[in-house]
Design a protein around this motif. Structure first.
Motif, mmCIF file in Angstrom:
data_model
loop_
_atom_site.group_PDB
_atom_site.id
_atom_site.type_symbol
_atom_site.label_atom_id
_atom_site.label_comp_id
_atom_site.label_asym_id
_atom_site.label_seq_id
_atom_site.Cartn_x
_atom_site.Cartn_y
_atom_site.Cartn_z
ATOM 1 N N ARG A 175 0.833 -1.204 0.000
ATOM 2 C CA ARG A 175 0.000 0.000 0.000
ATOM 3 C C ARG A 175 0.873 1.262 0.000
ATOM 4 N N SER A 176 1.900 1.255 0.843
ATOM 5 C CA SER A 176 2.777 2.423 0.927
ATOM 6 C C SER A 176 3.524 2.655 -0.382
ATOM 7 N N SER A 225 0.992 3.795 -3.133
ATOM 8 C CA SER A 225 0.472 5.147 -2.924
ATOM 9 C C SER A 225 1.511 6.194 -3.286
ATOM 10 N N GLN A 226 2.777 5.920 -3.004
ATOM 11 C CA GLN A 226 3.847 6.841 -3.381
ATOM 12 C C GLN A 226 4.022 6.893 -4.894
ATOM 13 N N VAL A 270 -1.185 8.988 -4.536
ATOM 14 C CA VAL A 270 -2.510 9.012 -3.910
ATOM 15 C C VAL A 270 -2.322 8.684 -2.434
ATOM 16 N N ALA A 271 -3.307 9.002 -1.626
ATOM 17 C CA ALA A 271 -3.239 8.696 -0.201
ATOM 18 C C ALA A 271 -3.408 7.201 0.016
ATOM 19 N N PRO A 272 -2.764 6.636 1.042
ATOM 20 C CA PRO A 272 -2.909 5.203 1.312
ATOM 21 C C PRO A 272 -4.358 4.760 1.487
ATOM 22 N N GLN A 279 -6.816 5.687 -0.123
ATOM 23 C CA GLN A 279 -7.524 5.700 -1.403
ATOM 24 C C GLN A 279 -7.404 4.370 -2.137
ATOM 25 N N LEU A 280 -6.785 3.382 -1.482
ATOM 26 C CA LEU A 280 -6.527 2.094 -2.124
ATOM 27 C C LEU A 280 -7.260 0.965 -1.414
ATOM 28 N N ILE A 298 -8.691 2.223 -6.859
ATOM 29 C CA ILE A 298 -8.321 3.585 -6.462
ATOM 30 C C ILE A 298 -9.596 4.427 -6.443
#
Length: 367
Positions: free
Chosen positions: A70-71, A74-75, A79-81, A83-84, A235
């Motif tokens: 996830r990290s 997202s990077q 997008v923000a974590p 948002q997944l 997403i």
């Protein structure tokens, strides 16, 4: 037993024939599988190295939050974590969405033919299914808009569409989304987005930020070559993810899949190479179709749907006996067509030779 009545009208998903079963049935030593849109170039070497290096405690459950993957994702996507959402393939996220939003009295809108799991899960949940016929292999967005009413909970958009490979130009998709009611979830399934070369393909991250009712689905099963590990993701804005999460199984993606997907994301060179070679193979199929005057849809995926102007199962069976597993259009809503995955250059050349041999024999039979 008091089964759900919907189960009586549903058949289980029919996967393509396995390599071993075809070898055994026809006594063949070599089989080329071009039926399920897998990556013929395998996966990044990073993946095997990462799995071998990892210290895995098989007695413990996987990280249910998929924290490291996830990290990393997202990077990469910016997008923000939160948002997944992750699934056992994007198929599972389709099921999660259906479980969360579809039920008797609700309806869902989709193209037809398209990826069959949209309809399958909707029927299983007892929702009304509104299928809008494709136009030239693509979504009829105007007709889909007209099918939406106060009981519509989900609209499915598959771009590039499976099984035609046709994409929706960005301008048309944005105009469509502007007219969809805000309380209707629009699912943009873009499993093949990494293969797209069209300049007017949509930017799903921009659409997710612009529209609060959009979720984009992606997968590691296609261009990343991790189909056997089953990991996909969605997403969307955090409010959508927050409502979907309770419908997700607690440990739905496994530890090895997390490691593999994270490693695959780091090898953009592999992805670009697969995309480039896929387009080269696609052009070989285009040339074959033009030579034999066979209708086809220009595809933005890693597969092509070819109209052989005759019973699809006949072509399918002929290829099977020659050691090539393809997908009969009879199962996909195109009874005269074959969907074939773009393989390596050698695989594409080989199956084109077999297609041509088949067509020559058919011409002789007619004479």
């Amino acid at each position: 037993m008091r089964w759900k009545k919907q189960l009586h009208s549903l058949a289980p998903y029919q996967p393509g024939r396995s390599i071993e079963s075809v070898k055994k049935e026809y006594g063949l030593k070599t089989i080329v599988k071009l039926a399920s849109n897998e990556n013929p170039f395998g996966c990044s070497q990073n993946v095997e190295a990462a799995i071998k290096k990892a210290s895995i405690d098989f007695n413990y459950y996987p990280d249910g939050h998929a924290g490291e993957l996830r990290s990393t994702l997202s990077q990469m996507l910016e997008v923000a974590p939160d948002q997944l959402i992750f699934g056992n393939g994007s198929d599972e996220i389709i099921r999660i969405i259906s479980r969360a939003l579809l039920y008797p009295g609700a309806n869902t809108v989709m193209a037809s033919p398209t990826f069959p799991q949209y309809r399958h899960n909707a029927v299983l949940e007892g929702a009304d299914v509104r299928e809008i016929p494709l136009v030239n292999g693509g979504h009829d967005l105007d007709a889909m808009l007209k099918a939406i009413d106060g009981q519509t909970n989900v609209v499915w958009i598959c771009s590039p569409n499976n099984p035609t490979g046709v994409h929706i130009p960005d301008g048309f998709l944005t105009a469509f989304l502007q007219k969809v009611p805000e309380d209707v979830l629009v699912v943009i399934d873009e499993a093949y987005c990494e293969y797209v070369t069209a300049a007017d393909f949509h930017d799903s991250l921009a659409l997710v930020n612009q529209f609060s009712n959009v979720i984009a689905l992606r997968t590691f099963s296609k261009i990343y070559g991790l189909a056997s590990l089953r990991v996909g993701y969605g997403i969307a804005n955090p409010a959508i993810i927050r409502m979907l999460e309770p419908a997700r199984e607690p440990f739905n993606t496994n530890t090895i899949a997390h490691i593999a997907a994270k490693a695959a994301l780091a090898d953009l060179e592999f992805v670009e190479r697969a995309k480039r070679l896929n387009r080269k193979g696609m052009e070989m199929f285009y040339e074959f179709c033009r030579k034999w005057n066979l209708p086809f849809y220009p595809s933005q995926g890693n597969f092509i749907l070819i109209n052989f102007k005759q019973e699809a199962n006949k072509v399918f069976q002929s290829m099977l006996e020659r050691g090539f597993i393809v997908r009969s259009g009879a199962l996909l809503g195109f009874p005269d067509s074959i969907r074939v995955t773009v393989g390596t250059e050698e695989q594409v050349a080989a199956i084109i030779n077999e297609f041509e041999a088949f067509l020559v024999n058919e011409c002789k039979a007619i004479v």
